[in-house]
Design a protein around this motif. Structure first.
Motif, PDB file in Angstrom:
ATOM      1  N   ARG A 154      15.216  64.370  78.056  1.00 36.66           N
ATOM      2  CA  ARG A 154      14.406  65.263  78.877  1.00 36.66           C
ATOM      3  C   ARG A 154      15.044  66.644  78.991  1.00 36.66           C
ATOM      4  NH1 ARG A 154      14.379  62.417  83.198  1.00 36.66           N
ATOM      5  NH2 ARG A 154      15.939  63.596  84.378  1.00 36.66           N
ATOM      6  N   GLY A 155      16.357  66.701  79.046  1.00 38.69           N
ATOM      7  CA  GLY A 155      17.032  67.973  79.227  1.00 38.69           C
ATOM      8  C   GLY A 155      17.371  68.703  77.943  1.00 38.69           C
ATOM      9  N   HIS A 156      17.215  68.060  76.790  1.00 43.36           N
ATOM     10  CA  HIS A 156      17.591  68.692  75.522  1.00 43.36           C
ATOM     11  C   HIS A 156      16.515  69.689  75.100  1.00 43.36           C
ATOM     12  CE1 HIS A 156      19.034  69.143  71.418  1.00 43.36           C
ATOM     13  NE2 HIS A 156      20.098  68.427  71.722  1.00 43.36           N
ATOM     14  N   ARG A 157      16.926  70.884  74.752  1.00 44.49           N
ATOM     15  CA  ARG A 157      15.964  71.943  74.467  1.00 44.49           C
ATOM     16  C   ARG A 157      15.240  71.779  73.139  1.00 44.49           C
ATOM     17  NH1 ARG A 157      18.974  77.518  76.494  1.00 44.49           N
ATOM     18  NH2 ARG A 157      19.069  76.950  78.729  1.00 44.49           N
ATOM     19  N   VAL A 158      15.783  70.973  72.249  1.00 44.34           N
ATOM     20  CA  VAL A 158      15.123  70.709  70.969  1.00 44.34           C
ATOM     21  C   VAL A 158      14.498  69.313  70.964  1.00 44.34           C
ATOM     22  CG1 VAL A 158      15.455  70.424  68.477  1.00 44.34           C
ATOM     23  CG2 VAL A 158      16.570  72.313  69.683  1.00 44.34           C
TER      24      VAL A 158
ATOM     25  N   ARG B  40      17.736  69.723  51.352  1.00 47.73           N
ATOM     26  CA  ARG B  40      17.573  70.541  52.549  1.00 47.73           C
ATOM     27  C   ARG B  40      16.542  71.623  52.288  1.00 47.73           C
ATOM     28  NH1 ARG B  40      19.287  75.493  54.410  1.00 47.73           N
ATOM     29  NH2 ARG B  40      19.636  75.670  56.675  1.00 47.73           N
ATOM     30  N   LEU B  41      15.630  71.800  53.251  1.00 46.63           N
ATOM     31  CA  LEU B  41      14.680  72.904  53.203  1.00 46.63           C
ATOM     32  C   LEU B  41      15.032  73.874  54.324  1.00 46.63           C
ATOM     33  CD1 LEU B  41      11.295  71.005  52.654  1.00 46.63           C
ATOM     34  CD2 LEU B  41      12.741  72.112  50.937  1.00 46.63           C
ATOM     35  N   PRO B  42      15.081  75.173  54.031  1.00 48.97           N
ATOM     36  CA  PRO B  42      15.372  76.131  55.100  1.00 48.97           C
ATOM     37  C   PRO B  42      14.219  76.215  56.095  1.00 48.97           C
ATOM     38  CG  PRO B  42      14.776  77.277  53.072  1.00 48.97           C
ATOM     39  CD  PRO B  42      14.884  75.823  52.721  1.00 48.97           C
ATOM     40  N   TYR B  43      14.526  76.730  57.284  1.00 47.40           N
ATOM     41  CA  TYR B  43      13.527  76.877  58.344  1.00 47.40           C
ATOM     42  C   TYR B  43      12.820  75.549  58.617  1.00 47.40           C
ATOM     43  CZ  TYR B  43      14.259  81.653  56.722  1.00 47.40           C
ATOM     44  OH  TYR B  43      14.837  82.837  56.306  1.00 47.40           O
ATOM     45  N   ALA B  44      13.625  74.524  58.886  1.00 44.42           N
ATOM     46  CA  ALA B  44      13.091  73.160  58.957  1.00 44.42           C
ATOM     47  C   ALA B  44      11.974  73.022  59.981  1.00 44.42           C
ATOM     48  CB  ALA B  44      14.231  72.189  59.295  1.00 44.42           C
ATOM     49  N   ALA B  45      12.170  73.553  61.189  1.00 40.02           N
ATOM     50  CA  ALA B  45      11.147  73.403  62.219  1.00 40.02           C
ATOM     51  C   ALA B  45       9.881  74.173  61.869  1.00 40.02           C
ATOM     52  CB  ALA B  45      11.694  73.867  63.568  1.00 40.02           C
TER      53      ALA B  45
ATOM     54  N   ARG C 227      13.390  77.531  66.243  1.00 42.33           N
ATOM     55  CA  ARG C 227      14.531  78.055  65.484  1.00 42.33           C
ATOM     56  C   ARG C 227      15.454  76.955  64.936  1.00 42.33           C
ATOM     57  NH1 ARG C 227      16.491  83.068  69.417  1.00 42.33           N
ATOM     58  NH2 ARG C 227      14.616  84.352  69.175  1.00 42.33           N
ATOM     59  N   ALA C 228      15.111  75.709  65.183  1.00 42.94           N
ATOM     60  CA  ALA C 228      15.993  74.603  64.765  1.00 42.94           C
ATOM     61  C   ALA C 228      16.110  74.553  63.243  1.00 42.94           C
ATOM     62  CB  ALA C 228      15.479  73.282  65.310  1.00 42.94           C
ATOM     63  N   GLU C 229      17.315  74.340  62.778  1.00 45.28           N
ATOM     64  CA  GLU C 229      17.601  74.262  61.340  1.00 45.28           C
ATOM     65  C   GLU C 229      18.370  72.991  61.044  1.00 45.28           C
ATOM     66  OE1 GLU C 229      16.900  75.996  58.744  1.00 45.28           O
ATOM     67  OE2 GLU C 229      16.630  78.117  59.201  1.00 45.28           O
TER      68      GLU C 229
END
Length: 433
Positions: A245-249, A309-314, A428-430
């Protein structure tokens, strides 16, 4: 059982023998599961009425949904590798026991119902541990590739498992099919025993643990699991839910996964069957549409397995979710079978890509000490709650028709992409480089 601690991965996941052992074990287990479910449905139909057979098939869903969160706690407290080995051994023993019983007697439906109940109960522990294991066998920068490899294993098992189960049932009956399923599940065990796992970092402890928990009982669990034993299971569960609940991602990401599952499950299962019937495509036509979806999803898994890996995952996940939701809505408007197969191919590709990205972000963003609980919440949403949308989708189609329901479902899926874009930290998650 003492696990061997491995150093940070020096090779890419698809060239790492340790990851390949895990992949072989996972593929054997999934293949066994497919044969088991076919054998169970066939044996239940032969032993009872269609409604009784349906009840037997549904029995396993209840303990799986009710106990999944507890299974995540167990995986984090004892270590995922140990839990996976123990729970898979229990599944194997249950399936082989029923195989022997069916070979010797004709006991009716009760052993099948009991097997389904046991299987669902053990699955509630097995599945969170399986989901938590990839992060403990490779480095974070390889998790996207592992997600792709895992997706390929699932597609392989679904393509090969059903025909194999049908062939074994036709040749040797349900008892033989259960025996083959048990042996395939058993083949999982020696491969997994040979898999090496990483210890938890010393600071990956839950908020109930204290700083003097440096000694773990074995190398698999590390300080985090040793410390978590000081808290109660309920305390660990509450800590995991607070952490999410508290995790921003992870918090908004779990909402994205829930929206995708609730919007996707109804159209793909109930809706597709009714669409094929309405269009006059029949069961074979529905099979072709499902094959298109499976091919697209397999292509997405292959892309990740190769690229890693793909950039800009989110952002990639958000774009795939939004485009995939449009394709889901369009499926109800395509008049021809060939067109529907093409749209299903696009749905599978986009859904497979977004699902793999979300899964990889879930693995890399979560604190390793919480992986079992995080996976359990995700599994509860996908396997316990999302299937509840199917009867509502069927009722809605009966009341308003196919097109409005497909459009609403597509909108629900699309909201997942909107949520991804609205939360800055998730957007912004990667994935680790």
């Amino acid at each position: 059982m003492t696990a061997t601690v491995m150093a940070p991965a020096a090779t890419q996941a698809h060239r790492d023998p340790n990851v390949l052992r895990w992949l072989g074990a996972y593929a054997c287990s999934m293949l066994g599961d497919n044969v088991y479910y076919l054998a169970l449905s066939w044996a239940a139909v032969q032993a009872g009425t269609p409604s009784q057979a349906g009840a037997v098939m549904a029995v396993s869903a209840v303990p799986r949904a009710l106990l999944m969160l507890g299974g995540g706690v167990i995986a984090d407290r004892l270590g995922p590798r140990r839990v996976v080995i123990g729970s898979d051994a229990a599944r194997c023993a249950a399936v082989l026991a029923v195989a022997a019983l069916l070979a010797l007697t004709r006991p009716g439906l009760w052993p099948l119902a009991l097997l389904a109940l046991v299987f669902g109960t053990v699955d509630a522990v097995f599945m969170p541990a399986v989901g938590a294991l990839p992060a403990r066998i490779t480095s974070p920068d390889q998790l996207a590739r592992v997600q792709g490899m895992r997706g390929l294993a699932i597609r392989f098992a679904s393509v090969v498992g059903a025909p194999l189960g049908g062939l074994v049932v036709a040749v040797g009956g349900a008892a033989t099919a259960f025996g083959v399923a048990g042996l395939l599940i058993a083949a999982f065990l020696p491969l997994l025993v040979a898999v090496r796992v990483r210890p938890l970092p010393a600071d990956d402890t839950s908020d109930e643990t204290s700083d003097d928990t440096s000694g773990a009982e074995d190398g698999e669990d590390g300080a985090g699991a040793a410390g978590s034993r000081r808290a109660t299971a309920w305390g660990d569960l509450a800590a995991g839910l607070r952490y999410l609940r508290g995790h921003r991602v992870l918090g908004p990401l779990m909402l994205v996964i829930a929206l995708g599952d609730f919007g996707f499950v109804g159209p793909l299962n109930v809706g597709l069957t009714l669409l094929a019937d309405h269009r006059g495509w029949g069961a074979s036509g529905m099979g072709w549409v499902l094959a298109g979806f499976g091919t697209g999803a397999g292509a997405a898994s292959l892309l990740l397995a190769v690229r890693g890996r793909l950039p800009y995952a989110a952002l990639v996940a958000a774009g795939a979710i939004l485009a995939g939701s449009v394709a889901i809505g369009a499926l109800a408007y395509v008049p021809t079978l060939a067109g529907a197969v093409g749209v299903a191919l696009a749905v599978g590709l986009l859904a497979g890509l977004s699902g793999a990205m979300c899964g990889a972000l879930l693995q890399t963003q979560a604190d390793p000490a919480y992986h079992g609980r995080v996976t359990a919440v995700s599994g509860l949403v996908s396997l316990g709650l999302a299937p509840l949308s199917m009867p509502f989708a069927a009722a809605a189609i009966g009341a308003w028709g196919l097109r409005p329901v497909f459009v609403v479902s597509a909108a629900v899926c699309g909201l997942g992409g909107v949520v991804t874009l609205c939360f800055r930290d998730l957007r912004r998650a990667e994935l680790p480089a």
